[in-house]
Enzyme design. Structure first.
Site, PDB file in Angstrom:
ATOM      1  N   ARG A  56       1.109  -1.155   0.226  1.00  0.00           N
ATOM      2  CA  ARG A  56       0.142   0.334  -0.248  1.00  0.00           C
ATOM      3  C   ARG A  56       0.998   1.191  -0.043  1.00  0.00           C
ATOM      4  O   ARG A  56       0.803   2.611  -0.607  1.00  0.00           O
ATOM      5  CB  ARG A  56      -1.033   0.259   1.288  1.00  0.00           C
ATOM      6  CG  ARG A  56      -2.461  -0.966   0.766  1.00  0.00           C
ATOM      7  CD  ARG A  56      -2.499  -1.195   2.521  1.00  0.00           C
ATOM      8  NE  ARG A  56      -1.945  -1.717   2.728  1.00  0.00           N
ATOM      9  CZ  ARG A  56      -1.947  -3.536   2.208  1.00  0.00           C
ATOM     10  NH1 ARG A  56      -2.615  -3.439   1.611  1.00  0.00           N
ATOM     11  NH2 ARG A  56      -0.683  -3.949   2.701  1.00  0.00           N
ATOM     12  N   THR A  57       1.569   1.091   1.151  1.00  0.00           N
ATOM     13  CA  THR A  57       2.643   2.413   1.070  1.00  0.00           C
ATOM     14  C   THR A  57       3.388   3.029  -0.168  1.00  0.00           C
ATOM     15  O   THR A  57       3.386   3.487  -0.343  1.00  0.00           O
ATOM     16  CB  THR A  57       3.565   2.208   2.126  1.00  0.00           C
ATOM     17  OG1 THR A  57       2.213   2.410   3.899  1.00  0.00           O
ATOM     18  CG2 THR A  57       3.863   3.629   3.019  1.00  0.00           C
ATOM     19  N   LYS A  85      26.380  -4.504  -2.079  1.00  0.00           N
ATOM     20  CA  LYS A  85      27.266  -3.903  -1.720  1.00  0.00           C
ATOM     21  C   LYS A  85      28.324  -3.369  -0.682  1.00  0.00           C
ATOM     22  O   LYS A  85      29.684  -2.865  -0.534  1.00  0.00           O
ATOM     23  CB  LYS A  85      28.282  -3.441  -3.129  1.00  0.00           C
ATOM     24  CG  LYS A  85      27.694  -3.468  -4.536  1.00  0.00           C
ATOM     25  CD  LYS A  85      28.536  -2.838  -5.917  1.00  0.00           C
ATOM     26  CE  LYS A  85      27.324  -2.822  -7.258  1.00  0.00           C
ATOM     27  NZ  LYS A  85      28.242  -2.030  -7.737  1.00  0.00           N
ATOM     28  N   ARG A 106      11.519   4.026   3.106  1.00  0.00           N
ATOM     29  CA  ARG A 106      10.875   2.760   5.142  1.00  0.00           C
ATOM     30  C   ARG A 106      12.327   2.064   4.962  1.00  0.00           C
ATOM     31  O   ARG A 106      12.744   1.570   3.745  1.00  0.00           O
ATOM     32  CB  ARG A 106       9.615   1.405   4.208  1.00  0.00           C
ATOM     33  CG  ARG A 106       9.455   0.959   5.226  1.00  0.00           C
ATOM     34  CD  ARG A 106       8.171  -0.028   4.456  1.00  0.00           C
ATOM     35  NE  ARG A 106       6.989   0.640   5.389  1.00  0.00           N
ATOM     36  CZ  ARG A 106       6.149   0.543   4.930  1.00  0.00           C
ATOM     37  NH1 ARG A 106       6.369  -1.295   4.351  1.00  0.00           N
ATOM     38  NH2 ARG A 106       4.809   1.133   5.278  1.00  0.00           N
ATOM     39  N   HIS A 134       5.649   5.743  11.416  1.00  0.00           N
ATOM     40  CA  HIS A 134       4.895   5.983  10.480  1.00  0.00           C
ATOM     41  C   HIS A 134       3.283   6.901   9.606  1.00  0.00           C
ATOM     42  O   HIS A 134       2.208   6.686  10.073  1.00  0.00           O
ATOM     43  CB  HIS A 134       4.138   4.430  10.274  1.00  0.00           C
ATOM     44  CG  HIS A 134       3.444   4.319   8.484  1.00  0.00           C
ATOM     45  ND1 HIS A 134       3.635   4.669   7.116  1.00  0.00           N
ATOM     46  CD2 HIS A 134       3.137   3.503   8.650  1.00  0.00           C
ATOM     47  CE1 HIS A 134       3.406   4.317   6.470  1.00  0.00           C
ATOM     48  NE2 HIS A 134       3.007   3.061   6.863  1.00  0.00           N
TER      49      HIS A 134
END
Ligand code: NCD
Length: 308
Positions: A56-57, A85, A106, A134
């Site tokens: 969703r986000t 890396k 995120r 959030h």
């Protein structure tokens, strides 16, 4: 930050927002929803950096940006980037700030969004950092409550589920403290709301009570906000197994709750809401997810200085 000046600003924690600012974002979202602006962010590029899974986000940020004329670059798996890396988050951000106008990130580490904001000279938006915060989910949750209930004051809200690790609960509880709310935290002992939040709410004179028994408080609730057990945050997988099937709501809840109760969930659900509830007018979680579009458009437009 004084007034409601958002241009150039980072969106890291809901603690950084005044009540006036929260309401301002909701009002810009409402305007964009009723009067879409397909060219509002034309020429702007969003860098969408998802180091943790998301449906969703990530997709609603991308959809929100594209529907106002903007572009999106980024990744949904850090394994495909130079992080694999050994590149540091700081260096990654230092590059990406030249490729884009705004960053959405995120990350599983609490504080990762704040660190990115320190590295970047362009706005950084936190799309979830570990069990911490959030904030854009919270804004869409407030927008949903306002649309469903017509108000943000004089409501009793129950939070059910993994209140210990659920970042959406942490952010929303703080945001609600700006309004006349009563809160019930409903969770098994081991998944209780962290005491920091309870103390903070008490300081702000918000009546909040803790219980492990939903049935005993169902009658009082205007909103029930359900969350899944945050499996990925459990230090010990055996601990998670204990709570896995701990709670599940179904239509029988409607027999003991207020007729107008609204059931919210940030999603994904993994068994805690019986799908038979979906067709009831009380279930709002899919409408809630849809509200991510106008809210994220509003946030992007505000930090990019394209909405006032
Ligand atoms: C939430 C999250 O990522 O914290 N999901 C979302 O953004 N809608 C809730 C969750 O994953 O349980």
């Amino acid at each position: 930050m004084a007034g409601t000046s958002f241009q150039g600003r980072d969106v890291i924690s809901i603690n950084d927002f005044s009540k006036e600012e929260l309401l301002h974002v909701l009002s810009v979202a409402k305007k964009l929803e009723s009067n879409p602006q397909p060219s509002l962010l034309k020429g702007k590029i969003l860098a969408s950096l998802f180091f943790e899974p998301s449906t969703r986000t990530r997709l609603s940020f991308a959809s929100a940006m594209k529907r106002v004329g903007g572009d999106v670059i980024g990744f949904s798996q850090a394994e495909t980037t130079s992080v694999k890396k050994g590149e540091t988050l700081w260096d990654t951000i230092k590059m990406i700030e030249h490729y884009s106008d705004v960053i959405v990130i995120r990350h599983s580490v609490e504080g990762a969004a704040r660190l990115s904001a320190e590295a970047a000279s362009i706005p950084v938006i936190n799309a979830g950092d570990g069990a911490n915060q959030h904030p854009t989910q919270t804004l869409l949750d407030l927008y949903t409550i306002l649309k469903e209930k017509g108000k943000l004051d004089n409501l009793t809200i129950g939070f059910l589920g993994d209140l210990k690790y659920g970042r959406t609960v942490h952010s929303l509880a703080i945001a609600l403290s700006h309004f006349k709310t009563s809160i019930y935290f409903i969770a098994p002992e081991a998944l209780r709301m962290p005491s920091y939040y309870i103390q903070e709410l008490k300081k702000r004179k918000i009546p909040c009570r803790e219980t492990s028994d939903l049935d005993s408080v169902a009658k009082q609730l205007d909103i029930l906000y359900v969350t899944r057990i945050q499996e990925e945050r459990f230090p010990d997988p055996l601990e998670y197994q204990k709570f896995k099937a701990g709670y599940r709501i179904d239509r029988s809840l409607l027999k003991i709750s207020k007729p107008g109760i609204r059931i919210m969930h940030p999603l994904p659900r993994v068994g805690e809401i019986d799908p038979a509830l979906d067709e009831t007018p009380n279930a709002v979680y899919f409408r809630q997810a849809a509200n991510g579009i106008p809210i994220r458009q509003a946030i992007l437009a505000l930090v990019l200085g394209k909405a006032k």
